[in-house]
Design a protein around this motif. Structure first.
Motif, PDB file in Angstrom:
ATOM      1  N   ALA A  62      97.838  47.468  63.881  1.00 13.93           N
ATOM      2  CA  ALA A  62      97.326  48.555  64.738  1.00 13.93           C
ATOM      3  C   ALA A  62      95.848  48.338  65.052  1.00 13.93           C
ATOM      4  O   ALA A  62      95.415  48.492  66.195  1.00 13.93           O
ATOM      5  CB  ALA A  62      97.538  49.902  64.059  1.00 13.93           C
ATOM      6  N   ARG A  63      95.051  47.967  64.017  1.00 13.87           N
ATOM      7  CA  ARG A  63      93.630  47.723  64.249  1.00 13.87           C
ATOM      8  C   ARG A  63      93.433  46.548  65.201  1.00 13.87           C
ATOM      9  O   ARG A  63      92.553  46.572  66.072  1.00 13.87           O
ATOM     10  CB  ARG A  63      92.912  47.422  62.926  1.00 13.87           C
ATOM     11  N   ARG A  64      94.242  45.504  65.013  1.00 16.84           N
ATOM     12  CA  ARG A  64      94.114  44.333  65.879  1.00 16.84           C
ATOM     13  C   ARG A  64      94.478  44.691  67.322  1.00 16.84           C
ATOM     14  O   ARG A  64      93.791  44.285  68.263  1.00 16.84           O
ATOM     15  CB  ARG A  64      95.008  43.205  65.364  1.00 16.84           C
ATOM     16  N   ALA A  65      95.564  45.447  67.497  1.00 10.37           N
ATOM     17  CA  ALA A  65      95.976  45.838  68.849  1.00 10.37           C
ATOM     18  C   ALA A  65      94.906  46.683  69.533  1.00 10.37           C
ATOM     19  O   ALA A  65      94.596  46.484  70.716  1.00 10.37           O
ATOM     20  CB  ALA A  65      97.304  46.605  68.790  1.00 10.37           C
ATOM     21  N   GLU A  66      94.310  47.628  68.782  1.00  8.79           N
ATOM     22  CA  GLU A  66      93.268  48.480  69.369  1.00  8.79           C
ATOM     23  C   GLU A  66      92.019  47.668  69.727  1.00  8.79           C
ATOM     24  O   GLU A  66      91.368  47.914  70.753  1.00  8.79           O
ATOM     25  CB  GLU A  66      92.917  49.608  68.405  1.00  8.79           C
ATOM     26  N   ALA A  67      91.668  46.683  68.869  1.00 11.57           N
ATOM     27  CA  ALA A  67      90.520  45.831  69.170  1.00 11.57           C
ATOM     28  C   ALA A  67      90.785  44.981  70.414  1.00 11.57           C
ATOM     29  O   ALA A  67      89.887  44.773  71.249  1.00 11.57           O
ATOM     30  CB  ALA A  67      90.211  44.925  67.977  1.00 11.57           C
ATOM     31  N   LEU A  68      92.016  44.486  70.566  1.00 11.31           N
ATOM     32  CA  LEU A  68      92.383  43.720  71.759  1.00 11.31           C
ATOM     33  C   LEU A  68      92.296  44.586  73.012  1.00 11.31           C
ATOM     34  O   LEU A  68      91.842  44.130  74.071  1.00 11.31           O
ATOM     35  CB  LEU A  68      93.791  43.152  71.609  1.00 11.31           C
ATOM     36  N   LEU A  69      92.725  45.855  72.898  1.00 12.41           N
ATOM     37  CA  LEU A  69      92.666  46.761  74.052  1.00 12.41           C
ATOM     38  C   LEU A  69      91.218  47.041  74.454  1.00 12.41           C
ATOM     39  O   LEU A  69      90.892  47.091  75.647  1.00 12.41           O
ATOM     40  CB  LEU A  69      93.381  48.069  73.726  1.00 12.41           C
ATOM     41  N   LEU A  70      90.339  47.215  73.456  1.00  8.01           N
ATOM     42  CA  LEU A  70      88.932  47.453  73.773  1.00  8.01           C
ATOM     43  C   LEU A  70      88.316  46.213  74.407  1.00  8.01           C
ATOM     44  O   LEU A  70      87.557  46.302  75.389  1.00  8.01           O
ATOM     45  CB  LEU A  70      88.158  47.837  72.507  1.00  8.01           C
TER      46      LEU A  70
END
Length: 596
Positions: A62-70
């Motif tokens: 989840a953290r990785r996905a959110e960082a990719l989105l940012l």
């Protein structure tokens, strides 16, 4: 017992290191988010790269996905559309794998936003509507609000005004219910932009629309003052510039434009270019010829810098990350040494493994830097050949205008500005081809096949060049089967069609003809573009796909070209298992196309 004790110590050691790495990744993400809201995109990008380096797809997806989105949002703001799209798609893959509906919806929205920035409006709408459907099905109110906000922006550009206003109103109401100040400000700005757009088509301006614009902007400004978020302050100030221009209050418009320019980073080209475009119009209305020319000169300079920034950004990022990662590795190494003093039995193993990983990382980085430098040198030779001369000529023209600007009247000024605009459009075409070529050479342009209708795509491309063809009284004809479905990379084939049709229009004389034939059967699809233009000699046809021997030719109206467009077409077609086919007779015309 000794073995068990060593295993326990080793596990504790690894756990400590992992937790520290995870904590540092979280810190970098928090810093990146803060930098993004403060409109510091370069700093946000470096922090996000470091944050993602310490995250794993499985343990903390989840953290990785959110960082990719940012990072996708930051890259999109900096006009790096290809890597922005890659990050959004990677986030989608991670979210889908872990069956996380919220992140899947946000990832589809991110893909749609990148397509919106790339002017792929139909694709943008498809992805956003899919994201909205998924969010509604899972009762994700905040995510529905975010999608409705983005759809409203898209419909505003497409001038689907009723849909735009309805979605903006729904999104604003949800933002108020959720007490989400950020989206309240964005939606208030959307309402203001909506009524400003309506007054573009009214003469005289309707006062009731202007009252609404001012009301929404003032409300947004109150929230901006409370939160002090520079990213949203910039957007609100930019809308004030448009409002005061419609009001013909050019002094206030000038004031807000300069406020935006002062707040922007030097690399925030999209916003700076927009502001200097406004300044050209403002100073022209104020009758300040010198500042009009200066603003236009600054506008042109920013366009050039944006292109240079995009071309060389990948190399700059590598240098920055290499330096920062080197310092971070030194700090981590010192910490590791202190921890390893307590567990002498595992120190050699951990240090050996760490040095081996560092060696492998540095080796990969050195190889990549070597390839980037080779590509850079090749690219600079093209840039110096095809951009130096026209830019120098424009500079001389501007200097001549400045020296004799007292003699200029409005008509002559507008004539000169129109000539500059045409020159810039020609240079933008070249820069786009240079960017595409650079992305292919550095491996940033990935092959992504999909099924689509080539006939329909050709119709869309012909509509793009309908006006330039009409200006030369050229007849465009499409002879095609109703549907010709192919499996290929949609973006690459679209770029190929634009380049080929652009060349046909450029090199066909007035009152000429361009015929496009698209045929399909069980063996594949064939596309041919035939013109009765100036043609290409047999010798030049043989050299056409050799970068070192590409030849620039002027069009029938003196349009300039770099010779790079057909090289781009050839490389993209090879990636789609096809080749460029050219048949031409000097002075009689050219037939160009491909089979796929």
């Amino acid at each position: 017992m000794k073995k068990i004790f060593i295993v326990i110590l080793l596990a504790a050691m690894c756990s400590t290191l992992f937790c520290r790495a995870l904590s540092e990744s979280g810190d970098y993400y928090a810093k990146a988010d803060k930098y993004y809201l403060n409109a510091k995109n370069d700093s946000a990008l470096v922090c996000l790269d470091l944050a993602l380096a310490g995250m794993q797809d499985t343990a903390h997806y989840a953290r990785r996905a959110e960082a990719l989105l940012l990072r996708s949002r930051v890259l999109g703001t900096l006009t790096f559309f290809e890597p922005a799209l890659e990050d959004a798609i990677l986030s989608y893959d991670i979210s889908k794998k872990h069956k996380d509906n919220r992140l899947t919806a946000l990832s589809m929205l991110a893909v749609g936003k990148v397509h919106y920035l790339m002017y792929n409006d139909s694709l943008a709408e498809d992805y956003m509507l899919q994201a909205k459907k998924l969010a509604e099905r899972n009762h994700l109110n905040r995510e529905v609000m975010m999608v409705e906000n983005s759809l409203s922006q898209l419909y505003s550009v497409l001038e689907r005004n009723e849909e735009c206003l309805a979605l903006a109103a729904k999104s604003l109401e949800t933002a108020k219910q959720l007490k989400d100040t950020l989206y309240m400000i964005q939606n208030l700005n959307l309402h203001a932009a909506y009524y400003t757009n309506l007054n573009r088509y009214t003469d005289p301006v309707l006062p009731e629309y202007q009252v609404k614009v001012k009301q929404y902007l003032d409300e947004a400004m109150e929230l901006v003052a409370m939160k002090n978020i520079p990213l949203l302050t910039l957007g609100t100030y930019a809308n004030y510039v448009r409002y005061y221009r419609v009001e013909k209050d050019y002094n206030n418009a000038l004031n807000y434009a300069h406020k935006v320019i002062e707040m922007c980073e030097p690399t925030h080209y999209a916003m700076l270019i927009q502001m200097y475009d406004h300044l050209v119009g403002i100073y022209a209305h104020l009758g300040d010829v010198k500042m009009t020319i200066n603003s236009h000169q600054r506008f042109h300079e920013l366009m050039r810098r944006q292109s240079d920034y995009t071309l060389h950004r990948s190399l700059q990022e590598m240098r920055v990350k290499h330096d920062v990662e080197g310092k971070e590795q030194e700090v981590k190494l010192a910490r590791t040494h202190r921890l390893l003093l307590a567990v002498v039995a595992v120190s050699a193993l951990l240090l050996g493994g760490m040095f081996y990983v560092m060696y492998r990382i540095r080796r990969r980085q050195n190889k990549r830097l070597h390839r980037l430098n080779a590509t850079k040198d090749k690219l600079f030779s093209i840039i110096s050949h095809d951009l130096k001369a026209p830019v120098a000529a424009q500079r001389m023209a501007v200097e001549n205008m400045l020296e004799s600007f007292d003699d200029y009247n409005t008509d002559s000024l507008l004539k000169n500005l129109n000539e500059f605009r045409r020159a810039i459009e020609t240079q933008l075409e070249l820069l786009q081809n240079l960017l595409n070529w650079a992305r292919m050479q550095t491996g940033e342009m990935k092959y992504r096949p999909s099924l689509f209708d080539l006939s329909e795509m050709m119709r869309e491309v012909m509509e793009l060049y309908r006006l330039p063809a009409q200006n030369k009284a050229i007849t465009l004809r499409l002879n095609s089967d109703e549907r010709c479905m192919v499996t290929a990379d949609r973006q690459m084939i679209h770029t190929v069609l634009r380049n080929l049709l652009n060349n046909a229009v450029k090199f066909t004389p007035e009152e000429g003809e361009i015929n496009v034939d698209v045929t399909c059967d069980e063996t594949g699809v064939s596309l041919r573009i035939k013109d009765n233009g100036v043609g290409i000699s047999e010798e030049d046809v043989k050299k056409i796909v050799t970068l070192g021997e590409s030849k620039s030719t002027n069009g029938t109206h003196g349009e300039t070209g770099s010779g790079l467009g057909l090289i781009i077409c050839e490389e993209m077609l090879v990636r789609n298992n096809s080749r460029l086919i050219i048949h031409s007779v000097k002075g009689k015309g050219t037939e160009v196309g491909f089979d796929i």
